[in-house]
Design an enzyme around this catalytic site. Structure first.
Site, PDB file in Angstrom:
ATOM      1  N   ARG A  63       5.239 -12.336   3.709  1.00 57.87           N
ATOM      2  CA  ARG A  63       4.953 -13.588   3.006  1.00 57.87           C
ATOM      3  C   ARG A  63       6.256 -14.340   2.745  1.00 57.87           C
ATOM      4  O   ARG A  63       6.360 -15.542   2.963  1.00 57.87           O
ATOM      5  CB  ARG A  63       4.246 -13.295   1.682  1.00 57.87           C
ATOM      6  CG  ARG A  63       3.755 -14.552   0.948  1.00 57.87           C
ATOM      7  CD  ARG A  63       3.297 -14.212  -0.464  1.00 57.87           C
ATOM      8  NE  ARG A  63       2.264 -13.203  -0.473  1.00 57.87           N
ATOM      9  CZ  ARG A  63       0.953 -13.450  -0.387  1.00 57.87           C
ATOM     10  NH1 ARG A  63       0.534 -14.693  -0.245  1.00 57.87           N
ATOM     11  NH2 ARG A  63       0.082 -12.465  -0.424  1.00 57.87           N
TER      12      ARG A  63
ATOM     13  N   ASP B 167     -15.073   5.352   3.859  1.00 59.69           N
ATOM     14  CA  ASP B 167     -13.780   5.342   3.182  1.00 59.69           C
ATOM     15  C   ASP B 167     -13.927   4.874   1.745  1.00 59.69           C
ATOM     16  O   ASP B 167     -13.384   5.489   0.813  1.00 59.69           O
ATOM     17  CB  ASP B 167     -12.803   4.443   3.942  1.00 59.69           C
ATOM     18  CG  ASP B 167     -11.399   4.512   3.371  1.00 59.69           C
ATOM     19  OD1 ASP B 167     -10.722   5.533   3.590  1.00 59.69           O
ATOM     20  OD2 ASP B 167     -10.979   3.553   2.705  1.00 59.69           O
TER      21      ASP B 167
ATOM     22  N   HIS C  97      -7.891  -0.838   7.917  1.00 59.29           N
ATOM     23  CA  HIS C  97      -9.118  -0.593   7.159  1.00 59.29           C
ATOM     24  C   HIS C  97     -10.087  -1.710   7.497  1.00 59.29           C
ATOM     25  O   HIS C  97      -9.682  -2.862   7.662  1.00 59.29           O
ATOM     26  CB  HIS C  97      -8.813  -0.551   5.664  1.00 59.29           C
ATOM     27  CG  HIS C  97      -9.999  -0.294   4.786  1.00 59.29           C
ATOM     28  ND1 HIS C  97     -10.980   0.626   5.101  1.00 59.29           N
ATOM     29  CD2 HIS C  97     -10.356  -0.827   3.589  1.00 59.29           C
ATOM     30  CE1 HIS C  97     -11.889   0.647   4.140  1.00 59.29           C
ATOM     31  NE2 HIS C  97     -11.539  -0.226   3.210  1.00 59.29           N
TER      32      HIS C  97
ATOM     33  N   GLU D  84     -13.319   7.243  -1.592  1.00 57.74           N
ATOM     34  CA  GLU D  84     -12.355   6.835  -2.611  1.00 57.74           C
ATOM     35  C   GLU D  84     -13.007   6.755  -3.991  1.00 57.74           C
ATOM     36  O   GLU D  84     -12.477   7.276  -4.980  1.00 57.74           O
ATOM     37  CB  GLU D  84     -11.769   5.463  -2.262  1.00 57.74           C
ATOM     38  CG  GLU D  84     -10.815   5.469  -1.082  1.00 57.74           C
ATOM     39  CD  GLU D  84     -10.410   4.072  -0.664  1.00 57.74           C
ATOM     40  OE1 GLU D  84      -9.470   3.955   0.134  1.00 57.74           O
ATOM     41  OE2 GLU D  84     -11.053   3.085  -1.114  1.00 57.74           O
TER      42      GLU D  84
ATOM     43  N   SER E 206     -10.296  34.222  -7.822  1.00 60.77           N
ATOM     44  CA  SER E 206     -10.884  35.412  -8.434  1.00 60.77           C
ATOM     45  C   SER E 206     -12.406  35.326  -8.460  1.00 60.77           C
ATOM     46  O   SER E 206     -12.980  34.227  -8.371  1.00 60.77           O
ATOM     47  CB  SER E 206     -10.376  35.566  -9.869  1.00 60.77           C
ATOM     48  OG  SER E 206     -10.906  34.533 -10.695  1.00 60.77           O
TER      49      SER E 206
ATOM     50  N   TYR F  53       4.730  -4.586   4.788  1.00 59.28           N
ATOM     51  CA  TYR F  53       5.637  -3.445   4.922  1.00 59.28           C
ATOM     52  C   TYR F  53       5.518  -2.570   3.675  1.00 59.28           C
ATOM     53  O   TYR F  53       6.499  -2.140   3.097  1.00 59.28           O
ATOM     54  CB  TYR F  53       7.077  -3.935   5.113  1.00 59.28           C
ATOM     55  CG  TYR F  53       8.032  -2.882   5.629  1.00 59.28           C
ATOM     56  CD1 TYR F  53       8.004  -2.476   6.954  1.00 59.28           C
ATOM     57  CD2 TYR F  53       8.969  -2.294   4.784  1.00 59.28           C
ATOM     58  CE1 TYR F  53       8.883  -1.525   7.435  1.00 59.28           C
ATOM     59  CE2 TYR F  53       9.857  -1.330   5.241  1.00 59.28           C
ATOM     60  CZ  TYR F  53       9.805  -0.941   6.569  1.00 59.28           C
ATOM     61  OH  TYR F  53      10.683   0.011   7.043  1.00 59.28           O
ATOM     62  N   GLY F  54       4.259  -2.319   3.284  1.00 56.21           N
ATOM     63  CA  GLY F  54       4.012  -1.501   2.103  1.00 56.21           C
ATOM     64  C   GLY F  54       3.620  -0.091   2.466  1.00 56.21           C
ATOM     65  O   GLY F  54       4.191   0.521   3.370  1.00 56.21           O
TER      66      GLY F  54
END
Length: 333
Positions: free
Chosen positions: A49, A193, A110, A197, A254, A26-27
């Site tokens: 955990r 990925d 991931h 990173e 610019s 739950y991060g």
């Protein structure tokens, strides 16, 4: 190959109905997955955990049923791993694999642990990947705003014949179908990925910013001015590229900045730097980086702790003073 993109229109609304979804962790990503799916009408529980500590307590405060990993997996039809890459192998071996039922679905945010063989899910389990293209808090904010983050979606193996529809339904529940769900593979998601990173986002940009700041400080310029030029304004330029691409960014700045950028860009990104990027990619593709990450974790993360100890105190202190000029940034942080 042409890109295949799905939207909410491609999803079967019934694909996840009646199924219990266990989010393990739950991060950063886990909290957004859980909240978005619940708000989309799905049955979500949290695996932790220690259900009484840290993230488990936060999940319970948010109204979720929180169970130890193994118990959550035992009663779930769909299990999503949103845990840190380096801890997934040990948790999968002890608390996930022995309790997954044949025909259930296992998802990842991931692909590292699967692609590089740190875990090998059973063939009788549906295997899929949902990789939202942004941090969890952004995934949540876009959902609440009625928009969504694009995501990458992949099927590792299809035990039941329904894996793609489960994956699409899950991603749609996150809000990703509002923006686009791009089909890929575990390999492509993982390797691109990691490269993005390391070479650009979390390695290249911060290192370039710090080097630019140091160059100005060594030349005698004020820390706050150096911070403004090398850090603060980076967001403004990146936002322009995010909204409309590099060419539109150049049209918005610019002529001086555009001309100087071409000259300096050619000098900075030379053949040596391009070769370094290729080396970084090769080490990712070969699994050398993943092996180093897992080895460091097994040893108690001495490399990670050493890197974290190299804090750029001067730049951080200048940043605190600059941000104090804009109270809304301090409040937001």
């Amino acid at each position: 190959m042409p890109m295949t993109v799905y939207t909410d229109m491609d999803c079967d609304p019934a694909a996840l109905q009646g199924k219990k979804i266990a989010i393990l962790g739950y991060g950063n990503q886990g909290h957004a997955h859980a909240l978005n799916l619940r708000d989309s009408g799905f049955d979500v529980i949290i695996g932790a955990r220690d259900p009484g500590q840290s993230s488990g307590a936060k999940a319970r405060d948010a109204g979720f049923m929180v169970l130890p990993f193994a118990e959550a997996v035992t009663i779930a039809d769909i299990v999503m791993m949103t845990l840190p890459d380096e801890v997934i192998p040990a948790i999968y071996e002890s608390a996930v694999a022995p309790f997954l039922r044949p025909g259930s679905a296992l998802g990842f945010a991931h692909g590292l642990a699967v692609h590089f063989g740190a875990i090998r899910p059973a063939e009788d389990v549906d295997l899929f990947l949902i990789g939202p293209k942004g941090a969890g808090r952004w995934l949540r904010a876009e959902y609440l705003a009625g928009r969504g983050l694009a995501c990458l979606i992949a099927v590792g193996h299809d035990a039941t014949g329904a894996t793609m529809q489960i994956a699409l339904g899950y991603a749609s529940g996150l809000g990703c179908g509002r923006a686009g769900m791009v089909e890929t593979s575990f390999r492509e998601e993982c390797e691109t990925d990691l490269f993005g990173e390391q070479a650009v986002l979390c390695g290249g940009i911060p290192a370039l910013i710090a080097a630019g700041y140091d160059t100005l400080i060594e030349a005698g310029y004020a820390p706050e001015v150096a911070y403004f030029e090398c850090v603060h304004e980076a967001k403004l330029v990146v936002d322009l590229m995010f909204e409309a691409g590099p060419e539109k960014m150049r049209q918005a700045i610019s002529n001086t900045a555009e001309y100087g950028g071409y000259l300096a860009g050619e000098a900075l990104v030379d053949d040596r730097m391009r070769q370094t990027m290729k080396t970084i990619l090769t080490e990712i593709q070969s699994g050398a980086f993943a092996q180093r990450l897992f080895d460091d974790t097994r040893k108690g993360s001495p490399d990670l702790m050493r890197f974290r100890a190299h804090r750029h105190d001067g730049l951080e202190a200048a940043g605190e003073r600059v941000r104090a000029l804009m109270p809304w940034l301090v409040e937001k942080g």
